[in-house]
Design a protein around this motif. Sequence first.
Motif, PDB file in Angstrom:
ATOM      1  N   ALA A   2       0.834  -1.196   0.000  1.00  0.00           N
ATOM      2  CA  ALA A   2       0.000   0.000   0.000  1.00  0.00           C
ATOM      3  C   ALA A   2       0.871   1.248   0.000  1.00  0.00           C
ATOM      4  O   ALA A   2       1.893   1.296   0.663  1.00  0.00           O
ATOM      5  CB  ALA A   2      -0.909  -0.017   1.225  1.00  0.00           C
ATOM      6  N   THR A   5      -1.213   4.946   3.851  1.00  0.00           N
ATOM      7  CA  THR A   5      -1.832   4.210   4.943  1.00  0.00           C
ATOM      8  C   THR A   5      -2.178   5.158   6.073  1.00  0.00           C
ATOM      9  O   THR A   5      -1.647   6.274   6.150  1.00  0.00           O
ATOM     10  CB  THR A   5      -0.902   3.106   5.502  1.00  0.00           C
ATOM     11  N   ASP A  65      -3.227   3.323  14.664  1.00  0.00           N
ATOM     12  CA  ASP A  65      -3.842   4.017  13.541  1.00  0.00           C
ATOM     13  C   ASP A  65      -3.764   5.519  13.810  1.00  0.00           C
ATOM     14  O   ASP A  65      -3.782   5.955  14.972  1.00  0.00           O
ATOM     15  CB  ASP A  65      -5.306   3.580  13.400  1.00  0.00           C
ATOM     16  N   GLY A  97      -1.041  -5.144   3.221  1.00  0.00           N
ATOM     17  CA  GLY A  97      -2.419  -4.686   3.390  1.00  0.00           C
ATOM     18  C   GLY A  97      -3.176  -5.355   4.522  1.00  0.00           C
ATOM     19  O   GLY A  97      -3.789  -4.660   5.353  1.00  0.00           O
ATOM     20  N   LEU A 100      -1.898  -4.048   7.856  1.00  0.00           N
ATOM     21  CA  LEU A 100      -2.319  -2.670   8.103  1.00  0.00           C
ATOM     22  C   LEU A 100      -3.795  -2.607   8.485  1.00  0.00           C
ATOM     23  O   LEU A 100      -4.185  -1.833   9.364  1.00  0.00           O
ATOM     24  CB  LEU A 100      -2.023  -1.807   6.873  1.00  0.00           C
ATOM     25  N   THR A 104      -5.552  -1.228  12.149  1.00  0.00           N
ATOM     26  CA  THR A 104      -6.715  -0.344  12.265  1.00  0.00           C
ATOM     27  C   THR A 104      -7.828  -1.008  13.063  1.00  0.00           C
ATOM     28  O   THR A 104      -8.417  -0.399  13.960  1.00  0.00           O
ATOM     29  CB  THR A 104      -7.219   0.058  10.867  1.00  0.00           C
TER      30      THR A 104
END
Length: 114
Positions: A2, A5, A65, A97, A100, A104
């Motif tokens: 990604a 982010t 995050d 991805g 990540l 979150t």
Amino acid sequence: MAAETTARVVLTTTDSAEDAERLARVLVDAHLAACVQISGPVRSVFRWEGAVSVEAEWQLWLKTDAARVDDLSARLVDEHTYDVPEVLVLPVVGGHGPYLAWVTEETEPAELDQ
């Protein structure tokens, strides 16, 4: 990988493995960090109150995050034993991805936090 982010890495240090683990547990339990890696001891060289010091410290890499950075930073400062703790926020410019997304998801406020 990604390109953009919302993930962030927050760095801090503390003076013992026990305190590093305590901070990590508090922040993960509060859903402010998805995970924390602790490394150490590392040798830190710094000037404090006019003198150069060389101390053993434990470094914490907290994954969170962007939406949780302010709350994490405030809690970290409140819980920290240092008068002026290191709190550095680094952007994550890429990564796996699914990892990540997990960061979150793990840092979404718990029902009781809302």
